[in-house]
Design a protein around this motif. Structure first.
Motif, PDB file in Angstrom:
ATOM      1  N   UNK A   1       0.865  -1.178   0.000  1.00 40.25           N
ATOM      2  CA  UNK A   1       0.000   0.000   0.000  1.00 40.25           C
ATOM      3  C   UNK A   1       0.905   1.231   0.000  1.00 40.25           C
ATOM      4  N   UNK A   2       0.882   2.024  -1.075  1.00 43.57           N
ATOM      5  CA  UNK A   2       1.713   3.220  -1.162  1.00 43.57           C
ATOM      6  C   UNK A   2       0.812   4.438  -0.982  1.00 43.57           C
ATOM      7  N   UNK A   3       1.357   5.448  -0.314  1.00 43.57           N
ATOM      8  CA  UNK A   3       0.545   6.640  -0.067  1.00 43.57           C
ATOM      9  C   UNK A   3       1.360   7.886  -0.397  1.00 43.57           C
ATOM     10  N   UNK A   4       0.701   8.869  -0.941  1.00 40.86           N
ATOM     11  CA  UNK A   4       1.339  10.168  -1.112  1.00 40.86           C
ATOM     12  C   UNK A   4       0.561  11.013  -2.093  1.00 40.86           C
ATOM     13  N   UNK A   5       0.429  12.320  -1.807  1.00 45.62           N
ATOM     14  CA  UNK A   5      -0.207  13.208  -2.786  1.00 45.62           C
ATOM     15  C   UNK A   5       0.754  13.484  -3.944  1.00 45.62           C
ATOM     16  N   UNK A   6       0.230  14.021  -5.043  1.00 44.73           N
ATOM     17  CA  UNK A   6       1.079  14.366  -6.181  1.00 44.73           C
ATOM     18  C   UNK A   6       2.242  15.259  -5.732  1.00 44.73           C
ATOM     19  N   UNK A   7       2.012  16.100  -4.742  1.00 47.36           N
ATOM     20  CA  UNK A   7       3.013  17.067  -4.284  1.00 47.36           C
ATOM     21  C   UNK A   7       4.258  16.411  -3.704  1.00 47.36           C
TER      22      UNK A   7
END
Lengths: 517, 84
Positions: free
Chosen positions: A310-316
């Protein structure tokens, strides 16, 4: 530091004849040929006036050509700006005007419409992508030959790692998309983290499911090409069709898959996965939204061998936390899995509304700092001042707007958003952008949009419209939306009311709307 | 099942699931549902699952497309062919 285009050139030297990209049913290209092609595109873009730092817009469906144009733009030190080629023309033109692209590379079908919407000084390089004959030259090759491009002579631009590499536009709450500026370094530290974490091999075959304007595509494009592996393109058409997608994964012997969880849920529900052999898969990555545990369990039952992340992160920030799903977990588990710990190139804090760290076990906003964080939004200084914070020690933090909790083991759990942003099929949507689109309908006086969760954990977008005495056709509303909004922003449900409910201060009463069945 | 019955079942499903609140008369039998973006890709899959379950047949992979799903007329025609 190796730059993004240098990944390709290095792999082309090491494995010139190995297949770099497969576009099923449309063609394939080896490393040396791809590297040479991107040199020619670089020269062509230079001939059209592109200089280092200029923006090059891409309105292209996914293809070998679109990958080649991305690298060609980077080789002249330009910043590429990919957009959804199926989106409304006015949205695409807004983006290209906003960041003042020097050249827009567009497919034939959209060329006339965009020519009329773009300033005269924007040059257009038009590709005819409708020809699906795999034996023919690539459309980009034909476009270059038609333009009489000479054999490549120039050298690629030795970018500084802190030069911008690309701008990805995401949904904006004001109704206008905003451009997230990312440098070569931002992308490379992420790709290097992927190398360390997933240990790609040169016989790997990676999926490219996400469209190129979506940040999941950064891993898809650069990780395999850095390691001399093969990138297998999943067309927009196949990417929506679980049966076709399931067949492609098995037949093309993919080893690594990356997509939004909702795509994996679709494969589970409609892909007849039990009918085929998926033993080649060794890695399944997902990001962009919460994966309902029910479908994750089902998928892991059908395809048990790979490692699941499960990877998480906004485009920013691109991916900033990661969590490997355990091989087994209790049958009755329904809580979504954590988003995990901060990646090696990042630091994370959980803070209260005053920016002070909250005690472990308490909810707070996730702040991220490190070498992968974007440079800011294109031409939006006020917004930039709002999303970055500098602490007493001088470190800069990006405020994600996501509310998380650290239960004590450092594995963050996602709890929701501070604002009105939602994720649907992995895409982020500012509900305000949908409202701004709806209000442009001549009969709509007021528009309010809310998001609800359906029984399967999916997001449903509900639109409430105030239209006075006028009776609006839902069909006509959907057709209007198709012209003015991106496909994933079109509401699932419309409710037309004479006026919208108001709070005592005469604002739209969203709580009252949520109570309407 | 008669053609008119199949048509009524399909119409009712589409109105109820995807166009709640719409005037039934606005949903004409030749209205382009998929190419006109009334139904998105997920909605199309749900239609396929509904037709399979309701009428007891399975779509082949190549049959899931606008040629059989773009309008009520096309859906009814396809169901009848499969049931024949």
């Amino acid at each position: 530091m190796q730059l993004l285009w240098q990944y390709l050139s290095a792999s082309a030297k090491r494995r010139p004849d190995h297949k770099a990209i497969e576009d099923p049913g449309r063609g394939e290209i080896a490393y040396a040929a791809l590297d040479a092609l991107t040199d020619r595109i670089r020269d062509r873009l230079r001939a059209l006036g592109v200089t280092p730092g200029d923006r090059v817009g891409l309105c292209l469906r996914k293809s070998i050509d679109s990958v080649a144009v991305i690298f060609g733009a980077q080789k002249c030190g330009a910043v590429h700006v990919p957009v959804d080629s199926t989106g409304p023309g006015e949205r695409i033109a807004y983006i290209f005007r906003d960041c003042a692209v020097r050249v827009a590379v567009v497919e034939r079908e959209r060329a006339e419409e965009l020519r009329a919407l773009l300033p005269e000084q924007t040059a257009l390089l038009v590709l005819d992508l409708s020809d699906a004959d795999p034996s023919a030259d690539l459309p980009i090759v034909r476009a270059l030959d038609l333009a009489g491009a000479a054999p490549s002579t120039g050298a690629s631009h030795p970018s500084n790692p802190d030069d911008l590499a690309y701008i990805l536009y995401t949904s904006g709450s004001t109704g206008l998309p905003k451009g997230v500026m990312l440098t070569q370094r931002n992308a490379c530290v992420f790709v290097d983290w992927c190398s360390d974490t997933f240990a790609p091999r040169d016989d790997d075959r990676f999926s490219s499911h996400a469209p190129f304007h979506f940040d999941l595509s950064v891993l898809d494009i650069y990780l395999p090409l850095k390691h001399g592996a093969t990138l297998v393109l999943i067309s927009e058409q196949v990417g929506k069709d679980p049966v076709g997608m399931a067949a492609l994964i098995a037949e093309r012997r993919l080893t690594c898959w990356y997509s939004a969880p909702s795509i994996l849920s679709l494969l589970c529900q409609f892909g007849h996965l039990e009918r085929r052999d998926y033993s080649s898969l060794r890695l399944i990555l997902f990001a962009g939204e919460v994966f309902p545990v029910r479908y994750l369990r089902e998928l892991m039952g059908l395809i048990p061998a790979p490692r699941y992340w499960n990877l998480y992160g906004p485009t920013e920030t691109n991916v900033c936390t990661a969590y490997e799903i355990p091989k087994s977990f209790p049958e009755d588990r329904t809580d979504p899995f954590p988003i995990g710990q901060a990646c090696a190139h990042y630091a994370a804090r959980v803070v209260d509304t005053d920016g002070r760290n909250v005690p472990r076990g308490s909810e707070g906003e996730l702040w991220i700092g490190g070498s992968g964080v974007m440079q800011g939004y294109w031409n939006l200084p006020e917004r930039n001042a709002d999303v970055f914070r500098v602490d007493e020690g001088g470190a800069t933090w990006y405020r994600t707007g996501d509310v998380v909790i650290d239960p004590g083991d450092g594995e963050f759990i996602f709890r929701g958003r501070r604002d009105r942003m939602v994720k649907k099929r992995g895409y982020r949507i500012e509900l305000g952008e949908i409202e701004s689109g709806l209000i442009r309908h001549p009969s709509v006086r007021e528009a309010a949009v809310i998001a609800t969760t359906d029984a399967d954990g999916g997001v449903r977008i509900r639109a409430f419209l105030g239209a006075g005495e006028e009776k609006l056709s839902i069909i006509k509303l959907k057709q209007f939306c198709a012209e003015h909004l991106l496909a994933y922003m079109i509401p699932d449900e419309f409710t037309v009311l004479p006026t919208l409910p108001k709070t005592s201060t005469d604002k739209t009463d969203y709580q009252a709307l949520k109570a309407i069945p | 099942m008669e053609t008119s019955e199949i048509r009524a079942v399909v119409r009712e499903y589409i109105l109820k699931e995807f166009l709640p609140g719409e005037d039934p008369e606005a949903l004409t039998d030749d209205l382009q549902l998929v190419s006109g973006r009334i139904l998105d890709s997920l909605a199309t899959l749900r239609v396929v699952a509904f037709l399979e379950e309701k009428f007891g047949f399975e779509f082949e992979a190549h049959e899931v497309g606008v040629q059989n799903l773009d309008s009520i007329d096309l859906m009814v025609k396809f169901v009848e062919e499969k049931k024949r």
